[in-house]
Design an enzyme around this catalytic site. Structure first.
Site, PDB file in Angstrom:
ATOM      1  N   GLU A  64      40.379  39.998  51.851  1.00 43.12           N
ATOM      2  CA  GLU A  64      39.635  38.689  52.226  1.00 43.12           C
ATOM      3  C   GLU A  64      40.230  37.543  51.936  1.00 43.12           C
ATOM      4  OE1 GLU A  64      35.346  36.195  51.489  1.00 43.12           O
ATOM      5  OE2 GLU A  64      35.292  38.274  51.381  1.00 43.12           O
ATOM      6  N   ARG A  65      40.659  37.645  50.427  1.00 44.43           N
ATOM      7  CA  ARG A  65      41.192  36.391  49.900  1.00 44.43           C
ATOM      8  C   ARG A  65      42.679  36.176  50.373  1.00 44.43           C
ATOM      9  NH1 ARG A  65      38.105  38.173  44.162  1.00 44.43           N
ATOM     10  NH2 ARG A  65      36.082  36.861  45.095  1.00 44.43           N
TER      11      ARG A  65
END
Length: 417
Positions: free
Chosen positions: A274-275
């Site tokens: 996600e990051r």
């Protein structure tokens, strides 16, 4: 008061990309060095959908406060773009994570933050652990239709009492025979009003908060799932966000993803993807804002010359462009390491921290150079100023990223008992 010419130029820049030739050529050269031919071909496919089915309607969706997620996801799913790194047997393309990063970078051409964030929930937030650890049952029931674009997913991790502190989640899932009975609340849930299922983090036992949680696939039409409130946000207007109440929600225990009690660990793994996805998604928006600002400042005159001739302004733009390229290099390095099987928690956290802070610098500096036009809703820079402020908060706030980085450096003080 702004001149009529300035207002017309500002409005035209909201709906189209304006590039300076050298900047565009430099960007293309850097991407060509990193992405392979197949990855660039996939980007072209995504760009066609963006140009034909998304960007022409963004202004309307922003005004309405929603966009047709099912319609857009089906377009992307039919093109194979919702499962580029997901297993072939469940509808995916079975490619490595670098393809996913190539796609996310291209999604940065969408003229708002809400739509690409919504897509990223489907590809990089709600489904990575499911694809990696899920049983055949949950993959067939939830992953495959998500990859094909037949359903919309959301991720239920944050709660009213805490967002970034995942271990503090209090939502419970208690066994009752072959079922789980879920009670609790979730907040800041992107896609909630259009989602067909939720990847939910809940406590399935007592004890250590890092070992008592599980990720559970929850159909959103299950009795007891209540969408309590659509949250009115300062940005990301076309992306719906909700508070969700779970009141005696009963789902089969076989809907647990992977091993029971491993939810916290799985979620930390999902956060890496996600990051990294969030970091690469914002490269193009920053470049677009810089490029549109350059184009505007060439045309906007003050004191007898173009504003771009002011040394402070063109030096500042050069500094910002340099920072974007440094961030790009770090993201690409993290991507290569992740594809090679290395733990990139530290690098991914650095990328996430830097992209959130750099977005604030780029958007604030460029908005200032637009003058009064920058304070209107007629130009892209003001939308990006609102939308991209979220990046320093969502998916782990800057302060959480700093804590992770300090821990990796061995300088985070240990808690006293």
């Amino acid at each position: 008061m702004q001149s009529l010419k300035a207002i017309k130029l500002g409005k035209s820049l909201l709906s189209r990309d304006v590039h300076t030739g050298r900047v565009l050529a430099q960007q293309a050269a850097v991407q060509a060095d990193f992405y392979e031919e197949d990855q660039r071909s996939m980007q072209k496919t995504a760009r066609r959908i963006i140009d034909e089915d998304i960007n022409p309607f963004v202004d309307q969706w922003e005004a309405e406060g929603k966009y047709p997620a099912h319609k857009i996801f089906k377009k992307l799913g039919d093109a194979g773009l919702l499962g580029v790194n997901k297993p072939v047997e469940y509808g995916g393309m079975g490619l490595d994570f670098k393809y996913n990063m190539a796609l996310n970078e291209e999604l940065g051409h969408i003229n708002c933050g809400g739509v690409p964030m919504s897509i990223a929930v489907q590809t990089d937030m709600a489904t990575p652990a499911l694809a990696r650890f899920g049983s055949d049952h949950v993959k067939k029931t939830f992953l495959e239709p998500s990859v094909l674009g037949d359903v919309v997913a959301c991720l239920g991790v944050s709660e009213p009492g805490g967002g970034s502190d995942v271990a503090a989640a209090t939502t419970s899932a208690v066994r009752r025979g072959d079922d789980l009975v879920i009670n609790g609340q979730k907040m800041w849930i992107t896609n909630a009003f259009q989602a067909d299922w939720m990847c939910l983090l809940a406590n399935t036992s007592e004890g250590n908060p890092h070992r008592n949680k599980s990720l559970i696939c929850v159909p959103m039409n299950t009795p007891g799932v209540h969408l309590a409130k659509k949250i009115d946000k300062m940005g990301m207007k076309c992306s719906d966000t909700a508070v969700i109440y779970l009141d005696d929600v009963r789902v089969p225990a076989k809907n647990i993803i992977g091993e029971e009690g491993m939810g916290f660990t799985y979620q930390m793994m999902q956060f890496q993807e996600e990051r990294m996805a969030a970091s690469v998604l914002v490269l193009q928006p920053m470049e677009t804002v810089i490029e549109q600002t350059i184009a505007y400042l060439r045309e906007r005159h003050a004191f007898g010359q173009p504003l771009l001739n002011n040394q402070y302004i063109h030096f500042r733009l050069a500094e910002l462009a340099t920072e974007v390229e440094m961030l790009r290099s770090t993201i690409y390095r993290a991507t290569d390491k992740y594809v090679a099987g290395e733990d990139v928690t530290q690098l991914a956290s650095m990328c996430k921290l830097k992209c959130g802070r750099l977005l604030r610098e780029v958007n604030d500096s460029c908005l200032q150079f637009w003058g009064g036009m920058g304070f209107t809703n007629d130009v892209l820079v003001s939308r990006m100023y609102r939308d991209m402020r979220l990046i320093s908060i969502a998916g782990g706030a800057d302060e959480v990223m700093l804590g992770i980085i300090c821990k990796g450096m061995g300088i985070l003080p240990k808690k006293t008992k």
